[in-house]
Scaffold this active site. Structure first.
Site, short mmCIF file in Angstrom:
data_model
loop_
_atom_site.label_atom_id
_atom_site.label_comp_id
_atom_site.label_asym_id
_atom_site.label_seq_id
_atom_site.Cartn_x
_atom_site.Cartn_y
_atom_site.Cartn_z
N GLY A 1 3.93 15.85 -0.02
CA GLY A 1 3.63 14.42 0.09
C GLY A 1 4.82 13.58 -0.34
O GLY A 1 5.97 14.02 -0.33
N GLY B 1 -1.28 7.89 -3.83
CA GLY B 1 -2.11 7.57 -2.67
C GLY B 1 -1.87 8.58 -1.58
O GLY B 1 -1.48 9.71 -1.85
N THR C 1 -1.91 11.17 -8.37
CA THR C 1 -0.59 11.64 -8.84
C THR C 1 -0.21 10.87 -10.09
O THR C 1 -0.44 9.66 -10.14
CB THR C 1 0.49 11.37 -7.77
N1 ASP Z 1 0.65 10.91 -3.22
C1 ASP Z 1 0.15 12.26 -3.40
C2 ASP Z 1 0.41 13.07 -2.18
O1 ASP Z 1 0.22 12.59 -1.09
C3 ASP Z 1 -1.28 12.30 -3.70
C4 ASP Z 1 -1.72 11.51 -4.87
O2 ASP Z 1 -1.19 10.44 -5.17
O3 ASP Z 1 -2.62 11.99 -5.53
O4 ASP Z 1 0.72 14.23 -2.33
#
Ligand code: ASP
Length: 316
Positions: A179, A201, A149
């Site tokens: 998320g 994450g 992200t």
């Molecule tokens: N934190 C994001 C989620 O769980 C995923 C990511 O950081 O790529 O949607």
């Protein structure tokens, strides 16, 4: 003093452009929007905006958020489809005092009414990744663990801080899964009197510790951003392992209102990008060595390899 920090290597060009705006006196919100839009528009990043990887029904559902650290205005969209720049919609929503977080169809209706650009966000490359994944997991589609992200914290010359996130979430997620990224306190938090933080994450685990709020709270207690990030990541990692036997990926960036920054992770291979007044924008790699998170400048070789891998031709 102006400054910007962001999760992952992919943010380098975006924050460089945003940093130039800050240098010329732009407001933090404008610079952050530019930085994130550039990343959303770049087709080779598989986790943000156009080219983002789809859910298990092969739809690209995007999450984004924006927070103003002066007023605490928050805007967020979740599971939005077919709009080019979710961050713009989130930022626009932050001007509303109610209905400022909208999901799926509601978010799309709002974006349509406000005239935001429509776009089919499912790229040909993302379709190839999807089909490959379906073949690999022929029996059962399971969310793919891996993360990317974009989360940006910006400080402008007037001392204002903002934070924003944008993501396609987990590859092969369930339709409607949301998320941490659009959730205040988890994926992002900013308070101009203190600083801002953003996370990337496994959203399901990041939310268990409201990690971005926790980092800002620790900075408010007087911790340097680096200490605040390490305490928050190490504590949440330990708590999750104690209570649940394992912890998902947790990576964070933070900056205080003096432009000092910190980062922490519990994985190998977390990178971040930073630009500050008087310094050349740069990418660093982070390592957690017994609870201390050390970062070092990414080598030319690492940077070249990164782009080559992202842009390499894909075969089915
Ligand atoms: N934190 C994001 C989620 O769980 C995923 C990511 O950081 O790529 O949607």
């Amino acid at each position: 003093m102006w400054a910007m920090i962001a999760t992952w290597r992919m943010a380098l060009e975006g924050i460089t452009a945003g940093g130039e705006m800050l240098e010329h006196g732009a407001a933090a919100g404008e610079a952050l929007e530019k930085a994130i839009c550039d990343i959303e528009d770049f087709p080779y990043y598989k986790s943000v905006g156009y080219g983002g990887l789809p859910n298990e029904e092969m739809e690209v559902e995007l999450d984004a958020a924006y927070m103003d650290g002066n007023t605490f205005d928050i805007g967020a969209v979740a599971a939005i489809k077919d709009f080019a720049n979710p961050i713009k919609v989130a930022k626009r929503l932050s001007a509303e005092s109610v209905n400022c977080m909208l999901v799926s169809e509601g978010a799309e209706k709002f974006a349509h009414k406000e005239g935001f650009e429509r776009k089919n966000m499912l790229s040909d490359r993302a379709k190839i990744h999807y089909r490959k994944r379906v073949k690999e997991t022929a029996q059962e589609l399971r969310p793919y663990i891996g993360h990317d992200t974009v989360g940006v914290v910006a400080l402008d010359q007037h001392g204002k801080m903002v934070v924003g996130t944008s993501t396609s979430g987990l590859f092969m997620k369930k339709k409607g899964r949301v998320g941490d990224s659009p959730i205040s306190g988890s994926g992002f938090y900013a308070d101009s009197t203190v600083g801002g933080a953003s996370a990337t994450g496994l959203g399901e685990d990041l939310m268990k510790g409201c990690i971005s709020y926790e980092i800002v709270r620790l900075m408010k207690e007087g911790h340097h951003p680096q200490a605040a990030c390490e305490i928050a990541v190490n504590n949440l990692d330990a708590e999750l392992k104690k209570r649940r036997g394992k912890a998902g990926d947790l990576s964070v960036v933070a900056m205080n209102n003096k432009g000092e920054y910190g980062v922490a992770t519990n994985i190998e291979g977390f990178s971040f990008a930073v630009c500050r007044e008087g310094e050349t924008p740069a990418v660093y790699l982070v390592k957690n060595v017994d609870g201390k998170c050390i970062h070092e400048l990414a080598s030319e070789e690492w940077l070249n390899n990164y782009m080559q891998t992202r842009m390499a031709p894909l075969s089915e």
